[in-house]
Design an enzyme around this catalytic site. Sequence first.
Site, PDB file in Angstrom:
ATOM      1  N   GLU A 213       0.835  -1.202   0.000  1.00  0.00           N
ATOM      2  CA  GLU A 213       0.000   0.000   0.000  1.00  0.00           C
ATOM      3  C   GLU A 213       0.871   1.254   0.000  1.00  0.00           C
ATOM      4  O   GLU A 213       2.054   1.163   0.281  1.00  0.00           O
ATOM      5  CB  GLU A 213      -0.869   0.025   1.270  1.00  0.00           C
ATOM      6  CG  GLU A 213      -1.951  -1.017   1.286  1.00  0.00           C
ATOM      7  CD  GLU A 213      -2.860  -0.900   2.503  1.00  0.00           C
ATOM      8  OE1 GLU A 213      -2.552  -0.114   3.408  1.00  0.00           O
ATOM      9  OE2 GLU A 213      -3.891  -1.588   2.511  1.00  0.00           O
ATOM     10  N   HIS A 254      10.949  18.756   7.170  1.00  0.00           N
ATOM     11  CA  HIS A 254      11.928  18.053   6.344  1.00  0.00           C
ATOM     12  C   HIS A 254      12.248  16.649   6.835  1.00  0.00           C
ATOM     13  O   HIS A 254      12.837  15.865   6.122  1.00  0.00           O
ATOM     14  CB  HIS A 254      13.236  18.843   6.300  1.00  0.00           C
ATOM     15  CG  HIS A 254      13.089  20.166   5.620  1.00  0.00           C
ATOM     16  ND1 HIS A 254      13.366  20.341   4.290  1.00  0.00           N
ATOM     17  CD2 HIS A 254      12.649  21.359   6.079  1.00  0.00           C
ATOM     18  CE1 HIS A 254      13.129  21.600   3.961  1.00  0.00           C
ATOM     19  NE2 HIS A 254      12.685  22.239   5.039  1.00  0.00           N
TER      20      HIS A 254
END
Lengths: 293, 398
Positions: A213, A254
């Site tokens: 998935e 980030h």
Amino acid sequence: MLIKPEDRVVVQGITGREATAMVEDSLAYGSRVVSGVTPGKGGETVRGVPVFDTVAEAVAASGATVSVIAVPAPAVLDAALESIANGIRLCLIMTERVPRLDTARLLAAARSRNCRVIGPNTLGLIRPGVAKLGTIGGRADNVRRSFMPGRVAILSRSGGMTTEIASFLTGHGVGQSIAIGVGGDPIVGSNFRDLIELVEQDPSTDAVVLYGEPGGTAEEELAGFLMAHPSRLRINAFLSGRFVDDMPGTRFGHAAVIVEGSRGSVRGKRQALQEAGVFVADRFDDILEGLSK
Amino acid sequence: MRLLEHQAKRLLTEFGLVFSDAVVATTASEAAAAAEKIGGPVVVKAQVPFGGRGKAGAVRFAQDPSEAGAHASALLGRELRGELVVSVTVEPKISFKREFYVGVAWDTASKLPIALLSDAGGIDIESVGRIVRRNFDPWRGLDAFAGREMASALEVRGKIMVQLGEMLGRLSSAFLKMDALTVEINPLVETMDGILLGLDSHLELDDDALVRHQPMLGRIGEKRSGNAVGRAPTALEIEAQRIDAMDHRGVAGRVVEFDGDLGLLIGGGGASLTVFDAIRRHQGRPANYCEVGGNPTEEKVAALTSLILAKPGVRHLAVIMNVVNNTRADVMAKGVITGIKRVGRKPAEVLRVFRIPGSWEGEARDLLSVEGVVALGRDVSLDEAARLAVERSRRNAD
């Protein structure tokens, strides 16, 4: 592989509604559920299975070496630590919505005591004709219709799709050696890469069907492992959620980019698996490709 | 749950992390007054829970209070990437010698937390800077020496090396204590006076752990219980969440709205993704993505069915699930029939496909048969069921 016919199972959280149904189905399928634990309910029985207050008592009285955890999410960490402290060697955690920190903590404890963990957030695993752990397949009659003994291992990130794939293979005369719902969370005790080594060594398995998935890095890690350790097995993968790649999502900070890089998209997973020699099915029905009856 | 910058800073301050002084303002005059008090150039930042705010125009510099007020007035009430700006922060513009990035996240490969340090702060650090990574034990946290070793690996020396090490330790401990999924301070700058100061921060908490952090969330005035997609939820999505919350049994309400005419009630988690892909491949026009699973009650299924069908333009319904384990096919069938009738329609006229093999499938087949609907069995694959749903919707388009 993972579970043998003689393995004895203790169910933690056995007195819960869904756990009770799971015990009934497991017994009907032939699993040796020998004891249960619910603190404060020691002395009761559930479907004929004796209930204890602690795993220590349950293990002493019943000789269980495998546990199935079906307690509410806030109690999972403690339940798993209790299993691990009492020498359980395979611990399957069905509960969903377990905080990620709790999962990481119980896995750290499991590593130090050589306990294998499947899950959290798994419907379970089954060796057709031998035993099943968890609610996988549902009622015993449905389990027998969906799963049949054979030589294909199913490793799946979705419990529902584990049964769907098995039922599809069975309908086409292809039996299964084992089917494992690895769990739907980003961090699970045993992911594809951890399990492929077991399957590789299992003489009763010739092929693997994988269900993957979007999100996480389980497929990419498996691909990396297979690049370094080419497999004797025929491996077919089906990846769902391609549409998710096209949906707007915004990265937050980030850290995810640094840790995961470009991994996580279905497109990327597909490419990584193909480069590692895995057949990736375009349509669900193509998972039969190259599997012999 | 992604917190706003000022909420993140407020919580991290409790762990001894130090940030520039920011004032939260909800009106332009408050923003101007804050700039007046600060004196000198300021930064005005829209408080929205996503990264890359600079590129989205959410961060603006002002020379004086009137400019700060003008920026605030332009930002407040505006939607940025689907998020309504209800507050801004005003803080002094800081001059600095150099910038760093510090963060902690989950490393799914090692199944451990990972501390990150880079000597390039700012927006493109993953491509520009050198990055030091270090996994740490989820029980013990990051050892103090490990933080110093990370700083030293970037050849940072002196007082700043010691401060960076301490900061990494505090951030790691905050990460564990708050059940965070991601925490970062970026940029973390060395000011002209030689101290480390955080200028911006991201904090995402684990939705599955929020229940044990209610007092903490109360301190930052946060009442949300979690959020999902990169845009504000639609009314239909909110209503679906309400239906899901009606009862703790089963999932029946993870809905994302699309603009087609084919309503979908699909599940479980994996099969719903599979079916949605297949509907798109067969050129179907889905009205929604939806995930049903576990053991939902009849009422929950009925409410969700009515909700999907009540949407203008939805003319067809497909109900497709994998061979079910613990879901009862008969309960699903009853709920779907009730839901269809509740919006004044007939099952035979809208229900194009019903495919839920597995437990209680015989009972489900009988219930549907009374309504003139032929349930599909496990011999029809998920892909084939999706194809039939699209084909039958097209055939009944008028």
